[in-house]
Design a protein around this motif. Structure first.
Motif, PDB file in Angstrom:
ATOM      1  N   ASP A  37       8.487   5.651  -1.467  1.00 39.28           N
ATOM      2  CA  ASP A  37       8.091   5.028  -0.365  1.00 39.28           C
ATOM      3  C   ASP A  37       6.914   3.634  -0.297  1.00 39.28           C
ATOM      4  OD1 ASP A  37       5.990   6.346  -0.899  1.00 39.28           O
ATOM      5  OD2 ASP A  37       6.407   7.768   0.423  1.00 39.28           O
TER       6      ASP A  37
ATOM      7  N   TYR B 250      -5.564   6.158   4.684  1.00 40.06           N
ATOM      8  CA  TYR B 250      -4.669   5.858   4.828  1.00 40.06           C
ATOM      9  C   TYR B 250      -3.757   7.033   4.172  1.00 40.06           C
ATOM     10  CZ  TYR B 250      -4.827   0.708   4.107  1.00 40.06           C
ATOM     11  OH  TYR B 250      -5.090  -0.796   3.971  1.00 40.06           O
TER      12      TYR B 250
ATOM     13  N   PHE C  67       6.652   0.733   2.088  1.00 41.25           N
ATOM     14  CA  PHE C  67       6.246   1.216   3.431  1.00 41.25           C
ATOM     15  C   PHE C  67       5.388   0.781   3.438  1.00 41.25           C
ATOM     16  CE2 PHE C  67      10.370   2.329   2.899  1.00 41.25           C
ATOM     17  CZ  PHE C  67      12.062   1.384   2.759  1.00 41.25           C
ATOM     18  N   ARG C  68       4.344   1.405   3.184  1.00 40.05           N
ATOM     19  CA  ARG C  68       3.025   2.092   2.271  1.00 40.05           C
ATOM     20  C   ARG C  68       2.074   0.898   3.159  1.00 40.05           C
ATOM     21  NH1 ARG C  68       1.576   7.095   2.925  1.00 40.05           N
ATOM     22  NH2 ARG C  68       2.788   8.792   1.972  1.00 40.05           N
ATOM     23  N   ARG C  69       2.588  -0.665   2.210  1.00 44.25           N
ATOM     24  CA  ARG C  69       2.204  -1.371   1.474  1.00 44.25           C
ATOM     25  C   ARG C  69       2.172  -2.937   3.295  1.00 44.25           C
ATOM     26  NH1 ARG C  69       3.178  -6.045  -3.338  1.00 44.25           N
ATOM     27  NH2 ARG C  69       5.287  -5.425  -2.230  1.00 44.25           N
ATOM     28  N   LYS C  70       3.556  -2.777   3.656  1.00 45.74           N
ATOM     29  CA  LYS C  70       4.081  -3.109   4.916  1.00 45.74           C
ATOM     30  C   LYS C  70       3.246  -2.586   6.027  1.00 45.74           C
ATOM     31  CE  LYS C  70       5.801  -6.161   7.599  1.00 45.74           C
ATOM     32  NZ  LYS C  70       5.999  -7.253   7.460  1.00 45.74           N
ATOM     33  N   ARG C  71       3.058  -1.447   6.059  1.00 40.19           N
ATOM     34  CA  ARG C  71       2.480  -0.846   7.140  1.00 40.19           C
ATOM     35  C   ARG C  71       1.013  -1.236   7.332  1.00 40.19           C
ATOM     36  NH1 ARG C  71       1.935   5.887   9.279  1.00 40.19           N
ATOM     37  NH2 ARG C  71       2.625   4.590  11.209  1.00 40.19           N
ATOM     38  N   GLY C  72       0.489  -1.132   5.765  1.00 42.50           N
ATOM     39  CA  GLY C  72      -0.868  -0.953   5.717  1.00 42.50           C
ATOM     40  C   GLY C  72      -1.904  -2.494   5.117  1.00 42.50           C
TER      41      GLY C  72
END
Ligand SMILES: Cc1ncc(COP(=O)(O)O)c(C=O)c1O
Length: 345
Positions: free
Chosen positions: A222, A96, A225-230
Motif C-alpha cells: 500500500d 502519517y 497510495f501512502r506516498r501519493k496521499r502524502g
C-alpha cells in the motif's frame, strides 16, 4: 568555512550533470519513466535482493511514510531518544501513522542496544488499554555520528522478530555508515533483518532525493497510495530518480561518503592533540561532537568558522559535520586556528 551540517554543501557535479541529461526529450510521468526503472534495477543489484523502491524528496517523508507501513495508529515505534524521528520531524511519523507513538530511549553514544529494548518488551502487548509495540527504528549512522555494526543490528532484528515488530532504518547517512563498516549493503540491511530502509542521498551529494526501500515488496503493497496521499508522488519523478541513479553510478555514493568520513577522521585526530578538547562520541562517520573550552569556541567563531553549539547557547559541546566536498585545507585551517588560540591562551 562551514561545518554546520552536511546539508550546507551543494550538489555533486555528477548528479547535477545527470539532472541536465534527464532534461532532454519527454518521459512518462509519475515514476513510469526509464530512469526510475533503471534505479530500481541498480538498487536490486547493489542490495543483492529484490527491492521495492519509492523515491521521495525529504528524509522526513521517507521516515514517516516508511514507519506508517509498519505500525497501526495504536502502535509504538521504539528509537533512540535523540532520533530524528523523535525530535526533528515535527511529529510527522505520528501524523502519517495516524496517531502512533514514537518512544525515545536514552542510551549512550546515540545507539540503542538490545538490552535497552528487551527491558521494554513485550510492553503491554495484547493488553487492550495499552498502545502496542509495533516497530523499532535505528538511525544509521546515528545522531551521535556512531554506527550500528552488523551483529548489533542482527541482534536487534532478532528481538524485533521475536516480539513481532518491524525493523526500520533511518539511513539519512547510510553511505557514511556503510563505508565505515566496509561490509556489503545487504549485510547491514535485509541479511541482518531490516525490513525497510530510508536510503538517504541528499546529505551526501544529491539536491533533494531519498528512497524508501522495502526488501520484501509484499510489505510495500500500500506504499504507493501512502506516498501519493502524502504528497510525495512527483509527476516529474525522473528528476528524483536521476539524482539517485547518478548517486549510485560508479560508486559515487561510496566515494563521497569515504571522503566525508576521512575529513571527519582528520578533524578528530587533530582535535585530540589539543589540550582541553575532548570527543564526546567515537567518530565513525562524518559528524563530530567536541567538548572544548568556551574561549576556544568563541575564537573559532570570531575567525569565521561556522558550526553549532550542541548543548544550547552556553554549552561547551560543538557539532562539526564534514561533507562529500569538504576541503582538507579547510579542515587543516580549523585545526591550525584552534592550535594557535590554545597556545595564546
Ligand atoms: C538522522 C536524520 N534523518 C533524517 C533526516 C532528514 O531530514 P529532512 O526531512 O530534513 O530531509 C536528517 C536530516 O537532518 C537526519 O539527520
Amino acid at each position: 568555512v562551514n561545518f554546520s551540517s552536511d546539508n550546507v554543501a551543494g550538489i555533486s557535479p555528477e548528479i547535477l550533470a545527470a539532472l541536465a541529461a534527464a532534461n532532454t526529450g519527454t518521459q512518462p510521468s509519475y515514476g513510469e519513466d526509464a530512469i526510475s526503472a533503471r534505479l530500481e534495477r541498480r538498487l536490486a543489484d547493489i542490495f543483492e535482493h529484490e527491492v521495492a523502491v519509492f523515491p521521495v524528496a525529504t528524509g522526513t517523508a521517507a521516515n514517516a511514510l516508511a514507519l506508517s507501513t509498519l505500525v497501526p495508529p495504536w502502535g509504538v515505534v521504539y528509537c533512540h531518544a535523540e532520533a530524528h524521528i523523535a525530535v526533528d520531524e515535527c511529529g510527522a511519523p505520528e501524523f502519517y501513522a495516524a496517531g502512533a507513538r514514537v518512544a525515545g530511549i536514552a542510551a549512550p553514544h546515540g545507539k540503542i542496544g538490545v538490552d535497552d529494548l528487551a527491558a521494554l518488551l513485550p510492553g503491554g502487548k495484547g493488553v487492550v488499554h495499552h498502545m502496542q509495540p509495533a516497530a523499532i527504528s535505528l538511525t544509521q549512522a546515528s545522531e551521535a555520528g556512531t554506527v550500528y555494526g552488523v551483529e548489533e543490528t542482527a541482534a536487534i532484528a532478532e528481538l524485533a522478530r521475536r516480539h513481532g515488530l518491524g525493523l526500520h532504518v533511518d539511513g539519512a547517512r547510510f553511505a557514511n555508515a556503510l563505508v565505515h563498516l566496509g561490509c556489503a549493503p545487504a549485510d547491514i540491511t535485509w541479511r541482518a533483518g531490516v525490513d525497510v530502509l530510508s536510503f538517504g542521498a541528499t546529505k551526501n551529494g544529491a539536491a533533494a532525493a531519498e528512497a524508501v526501500i522495502f526488501f520484501d515488496p509484499a510489505k510495500a503493497a500500500d506504499f504507493a497510495f501512502r506516498r501519493k496521499r502524502g504528497g510525495h508522488l512527483f509527476s516529474k519523478m525522473r528528476f528524483l530518480s536521476a539524482q539517485l541513479d547518478a548517486y549510485l553510478e560508479d560508486d559515487l555514493w561510496l566515494r563521497n561518503a569515504r571522503h566525508a568520513n576521512a575529513m571527519a577522521t582528520r578533524l578528530a585526530k587533530g582535535l585530540q592533540q589539543i589540550a582541553g578538547v575532548r570527543l564526546r562520541h567515537p567518530v565513525e562517520a562524518n559528524e563530530l561532537f567536541v567538548e572544548m573550552p568556551d574561549p576556544l569556541i568563541e575564537a573559532l567563531f570570531a575567525k569565521g568558522f561556522q558550526f553549532y553549539r550542541w548543548d544550547g547557547p552556553r554549552g561547551n559541546c560543538v557539532r562539526l559535520v564534514t561533507a562529500f566536498n569538504t576541503a582538507a585545507a579547510n579542515v587543516d585551517a580549523f585545526l591550525t586556528t584552534a592550535r594557535g588560540v590554545n597556545r595564546s591562551e
